[in-house]
Design a protein around this motif. Structure first.
Motif, short mmCIF file in Angstrom:
data_model
loop_
_atom_site.label_atom_id
_atom_site.label_comp_id
_atom_site.label_asym_id
_atom_site.label_seq_id
_atom_site.Cartn_x
_atom_site.Cartn_y
_atom_site.Cartn_z
N ARG A 289 -11.27 -37.50 -14.09
CA ARG A 289 -10.67 -38.32 -13.04
C ARG A 289 -9.77 -37.46 -12.15
O ARG A 289 -9.81 -37.57 -10.92
CB ARG A 289 -9.86 -39.46 -13.67
CG ARG A 289 -9.30 -40.44 -12.68
CD ARG A 289 -8.63 -41.66 -13.32
NE ARG A 289 -7.73 -41.35 -14.41
CZ ARG A 289 -8.00 -41.59 -15.71
NH1 ARG A 289 -9.14 -42.15 -16.05
NH2 ARG A 289 -7.13 -41.28 -16.64
N THR A 290 -9.02 -36.56 -12.74
CA THR A 290 -8.15 -35.66 -11.98
C THR A 290 -8.96 -34.73 -11.10
O THR A 290 -8.64 -34.54 -9.91
CB THR A 290 -7.26 -34.84 -12.93
OG1 THR A 290 -6.48 -35.74 -13.72
CG2 THR A 290 -6.35 -33.91 -12.17
N VAL A 291 -10.03 -34.16 -11.63
CA VAL A 291 -10.90 -33.28 -10.84
C VAL A 291 -11.52 -34.05 -9.67
O VAL A 291 -11.59 -33.54 -8.55
CB VAL A 291 -11.99 -32.64 -11.72
CG1 VAL A 291 -13.04 -31.93 -10.89
CG2 VAL A 291 -11.36 -31.66 -12.72
N LEU A 292 -11.93 -35.27 -9.92
CA LEU A 292 -12.51 -36.09 -8.85
C LEU A 292 -11.49 -36.37 -7.76
O LEU A 292 -11.79 -36.26 -6.56
CB LEU A 292 -13.05 -37.41 -9.43
CG LEU A 292 -13.62 -38.39 -8.41
CD1 LEU A 292 -14.83 -37.79 -7.70
CD2 LEU A 292 -13.97 -39.70 -9.07
N HIS B 127 -16.04 -25.32 -11.79
CA HIS B 127 -15.12 -26.16 -12.53
C HIS B 127 -15.79 -27.44 -13.04
O HIS B 127 -15.53 -27.85 -14.17
CB HIS B 127 -13.90 -26.52 -11.67
CG HIS B 127 -13.01 -25.36 -11.41
ND1 HIS B 127 -12.38 -24.67 -12.39
CD2 HIS B 127 -12.66 -24.75 -10.26
CE1 HIS B 127 -11.67 -23.69 -11.90
NE2 HIS B 127 -11.83 -23.71 -10.58
N LEU B 128 -16.63 -28.05 -12.24
CA LEU B 128 -17.31 -29.26 -12.71
C LEU B 128 -18.30 -28.95 -13.82
O LEU B 128 -18.50 -29.77 -14.71
CB LEU B 128 -18.01 -29.95 -11.53
CG LEU B 128 -17.08 -30.64 -10.55
CD1 LEU B 128 -17.88 -31.19 -9.37
CD2 LEU B 128 -16.27 -31.74 -11.19
N ALA B 129 -18.90 -27.77 -13.79
CA ALA B 129 -19.82 -27.39 -14.85
C ALA B 129 -19.09 -27.23 -16.17
O ALA B 129 -19.62 -27.51 -17.23
CB ALA B 129 -20.56 -26.11 -14.48
N ARG B 130 -17.84 -26.78 -16.11
CA ARG B 130 -17.04 -26.59 -17.33
C ARG B 130 -16.56 -27.91 -17.91
O ARG B 130 -16.35 -28.03 -19.09
CB ARG B 130 -15.83 -25.71 -17.04
CG ARG B 130 -16.20 -24.29 -16.79
CD ARG B 130 -14.99 -23.47 -16.59
NE ARG B 130 -15.33 -22.09 -16.28
CZ ARG B 130 -14.48 -21.20 -15.89
NH1 ARG B 130 -13.20 -21.51 -15.75
NH2 ARG B 130 -14.86 -19.97 -15.64
#
Length: 66
Positions: free
Chosen positions: A16-19, A62-65
């Protein structure tokens, strides 16, 4: 609450934070892009495009991780 439940909750919170951060960066990109076009600044336009390429590459990593 088991360790796996806390881990799943942590992952959901991180996603949620990354989004949210990705959406804020996208909003900034759109504003800078519009300003660059509006004032006719080739320098600002080039900066926006270079930052967008950098962000795209970093976001994918970052999303892949996550």
């Amino acid at each position: 609450m088991s360790a796996s439940d806390r881990n799943a909750s942590g992952h959901a919170s991180l996603r949620r934070t990354v989004l949210i951060v990705a959406l804020l960066k996208l909003a900034c990109f759109k504003i800078e892009f519009a300003v660059a076009l509006g004032i006719g600044s080739v320098s600002l336009f080039a900066e926006v495009c270079s930052v967008a390429g950098f962000i795209k590459g970093k976001s994918a990593i970052h999303l892949a991780r996550v």
